[in-house]
Design an enzyme around this catalytic site. Structure first.
Site, PDB file in Angstrom:
ATOM      1  N   ASP A 102      29.944   4.501  -6.922  1.00 47.84           N
ATOM      2  CA  ASP A 102      30.918   5.250  -6.377  1.00 47.84           C
ATOM      3  C   ASP A 102      32.190   5.044  -7.183  1.00 47.84           C
ATOM      4  OD1 ASP A 102      32.053   7.494  -4.761  1.00 47.84           O
ATOM      5  OD2 ASP A 102      30.327   6.775  -3.356  1.00 47.84           O
ATOM      6  N   ASP A 204      34.440  10.199  -7.226  1.00 45.17           N
ATOM      7  CA  ASP A 204      35.157  10.716  -5.953  1.00 45.17           C
ATOM      8  C   ASP A 204      36.144  11.477  -6.324  1.00 45.17           C
ATOM      9  OD1 ASP A 204      35.291  10.190  -3.019  1.00 45.17           O
ATOM     10  OD2 ASP A 204      37.267   9.385  -3.680  1.00 45.17           O
ATOM     11  N   GLU A 259      32.330  14.592  -7.775  1.00 46.29           N
ATOM     12  CA  GLU A 259      32.853  15.113  -6.632  1.00 46.29           C
ATOM     13  C   GLU A 259      33.821  16.221  -7.061  1.00 46.29           C
ATOM     14  OE1 GLU A 259      33.716  14.801  -1.950  1.00 46.29           O
ATOM     15  OE2 GLU A 259      34.884  13.478  -3.572  1.00 46.29           O
ATOM     16  N   HIS A 334      27.347  11.507   3.389  1.00 45.97           N
ATOM     17  CA  HIS A 334      28.290  10.958   4.223  1.00 45.97           C
ATOM     18  C   HIS A 334      29.662  11.414   4.992  1.00 45.97           C
ATOM     19  CE1 HIS A 334      30.338  10.274   0.539  1.00 45.97           C
ATOM     20  NE2 HIS A 334      31.321   9.935   1.215  1.00 45.97           N
ATOM     21  N   ASP A 335      29.646  12.691   4.325  1.00 44.51           N
ATOM     22  CA  ASP A 335      30.806  13.487   4.592  1.00 44.51           C
ATOM     23  C   ASP A 335      30.349  14.713   5.482  1.00 44.51           C
ATOM     24  OD1 ASP A 335      32.914  11.924   3.402  1.00 44.51           O
ATOM     25  OD2 ASP A 335      32.469  13.086   1.275  1.00 44.51           O
TER      26      ASP A 335
END
Ligand code: NOJ
Length: 558
Positions: A102, A204, A259, A334-335
């Site tokens: 990430d 991210d 993302e 994970h979100d």
């Protein structure tokens, strides 16, 4: 046949997203660690995946579970050491699995050395690493913040009588990408990791790195979620991505996925057209409003589940990449809450069937699939309605804010229970041992109570388990270029229960039929399916021609 020069390993890869905090704990502190991942390397390999995307493991005070980085070149102590990291990377590579990390560079932690310097004085050399607004100019124009205690993206800091900007929590100040020194530091750090041998990055909130730093007033009637044009996709975004590509990506054989919050179909190719040298892929959010309120994404709305519209979203996005670029596909991360609960059905009767149906979908679309850990066994939501059960800064801060204002905080939690991020973060369920075999201590987030029945160990040796179906489906994709590169065509598009499409490459044509509902459904098609060869089905016996059982998934060779 597919143009061979367009074949790429990262288009053919299946990505497994691994959330280290909840994967496997080896030292009993209740928090997953790198040694735990190392312990499970053979399991990861056994899935048949090619790439692991690992959520942040850098030093962090964990205000936002690692998305607030205090040192980009150190491993979070709770997770282990750099030596553990090196062993992990070696272990993955020995198993021919790649690793993408990430990259969180829209913001740092407020405990990062840069920010600590930046806040000291107005003329500190690091001042310009962040966005500051001097208080004598008056209050800065309001900006909504997603995790802030008061939903305010400006935080006043008395040391220098100024406000700093943070889209996320007050412990996540935004970096100032306009400053070339910041960009140089970021590229150097990226090269540090690439030179260690990692295989790329997941970037991210990358669309946010360039924003309108004049910070104009927002329109008065702006809705929650309407903020992207003001916070993201700023005037220099593509310039920075091209620079990043030139400085870092172009020097390695790597895979990068952005993302891309707020991205639209119209600007998609600006990011991934090969000739523009920016990213290879990104992921958008257009399909993730399923079951969520259209007017406020912080609330669930069960009536907002229109399969016909949902199918069209995927069709629209598929078309974007017919000639250029390449897409990604995912249903969980994970979100988000668990895919089986959101898009499938987590009742005892349909949990396994619907999880398998969703895997059939993810692994038969024309895009690189991302599978979130735990989904391979069909893990489901915990649906907590008590704030004590939450760890997520997002949930906690918004809940407290409503409570302070005497607004409907219980209503929020009741609604949020099905869509909260912590639903997707509960520890991996390895076995029916205490704490699901995740830890010998007290887990940082409670294990889902259903672990005694739903766990890896139980599914390993059961041929019809979700886990074994998932493995089979991966192999089917791998052995069939049509499932990867074949043209996608939506059929029976107005069917409210069935998502059906064909994939065609040269003379080979496959038909995928997925019943997204809990009742039998008819596919409107003239094709006699009784003659077609069935490649996979999630029921022991496939349905008779055009009538499909609840959550049935079938792939036919026509
Ligand atoms: C997106 C990440 O996926 C999420 O977990 C995080 O909270 C925000 N970006 C802020 O970094």
């Amino acid at each position: 046949m597919y143009n061979n020069s367009k074949r790429k390993w990262w288009k053919e890869a299946v990505v497994y997203q691994l959330y280290p905090r909840s994967f496997k704990d080896t030292n009993g502190d209740g928090i997953g660690d790198l040694k735990g991942i190392i312990e499970k390397l053979d399991y990861i390999k056994s899935l048949g995946i090619d790439v692991v995307w690992m959520n942040p493991v850098y030093e962090s005070p964990n205000d936002d579970m690692g998305y607030d980085i205090a040192d980009y070149r150190a491993i979070m102590q709770q997770f282990g050491t750099m030596e553990d990291f090196d062993v992990l990377l070696k272990g993955l590579h020995a198993r021919r699995i790649k690793l993408i990390m990430d990259l969180v560079v829209n913001h740092t932690s407020d405990e990062h050395a840069w920010f600590k310097e930046s806040k000291k004085t107005r003329d500190n050399p690091y001042r310009n690493y962040y966005h500051w607004w001097d208080a004598e100019k008056g209050k800065p124009p309001y900006r909504w913040s997603i995790f802030d205690k008061e939903s305010n993206a400006w935080k006043y800091d008395a040391t220098t009588n100024s406000y700093y900007f943070h889209i996320f929590s007050e412990k996540q100040p935004d970096l100032n990408w306009e400053n070339p020194q910041v960009r140089r530091e970021v590229y150097d750090m990226m090269k540090f990791w690439m030179d260690k041998g990692i295989d790329g990055f997941r970037l991210d909130v990358i669309t946010c790195i360039s924003k309108d730093i004049a910070f104009p007033e927002l329109p008065k009637d702006m809705q929650v979620g309407g903020w992207f044009p003001y916070y993201a996709k700023g005037p220099h975004l593509h310039e920075y991505l091209q620079e990043m590509n030139r400085e870092v990506f172009s020097k390695y054989d790597c895979m990068n996925v952005g993302e891309a919050s707020g991205i639209s179909i119209e600007d998609a190719l600006l990011f991934v057209d090969e000739d523009r040298n920016e990213l290879q892929t990104f992921y958008h959010f257009d399909h993730t409003g399923f079951g969520i309120s259209n007017t406020n994404f912080m609330y669930a709305d069960d009536s907002n589940r229109d399969l016909v519209q949902w199918k069209k979203t995927f069709e629209r996005w598929d078309k974007v990449f017919i000639e250029k670029g390449w897409g990604t596909i995912y249903l969980g991360n994970h979100d988000m809450s668990r895919m089986t609960s959101r898009y499938g059905n987590d009742s005892e009767t349909y949990r396994e069937l619907s999880a398998k149906m969703l895997h059939t979908f993810l692994l038969s679309m024309r895009a690189t699939p991302y599978i979130y850990n735990g989904d391979e066994i069909g893990m489901v939501n915990t649906n907590h309605t008590n704030i004590e059960n939450y760890q997520d800064v997002y949930t906690i801060n918004y809940y407290n804010q409503l409570k302070q204002k005497s607004e409907d905080y219980e209503g929020f939690l009741n609604s949020h229970a099905t869509i909260s991020r912590d639903n997707g973060r509960t520890p991996m369920q390895w076995s029916n041992a205490t704490q699901a075999g995740f830890t010998t201590g007290k887990p940082w987030l409670a294990v889902n109570e259903n672990y005694k029945k739903l766990n890896v160990q139980e599914q390993e040796d059961r041929p019809d388990s979700v886990l074994n179906y998932f493995r089979k489906m991966i192999q089917l994709r791998k052995n069939n270029l049509t499932l990867i590169y074949g043209a996608f065509e939506l059929i029976d598009e107005n069917n409210k229960q069935i998502f059906a499409y064909t994939r065609q490459l040269g003379n080979e044509k496959l038909l995928i039929v997925l019943n997204f509902s809990d009742t039998a459904a008819t596919l409107n098609s003239k094709k006699d399916l009784s003659k077609a060869k069935m490649l996979i089905c999630n029921y022991e016996e496939a349905s008779d021609n055009h009538l499909f059982k609840p959550y049935e998934a079938v792939i036919y060779k026509l």
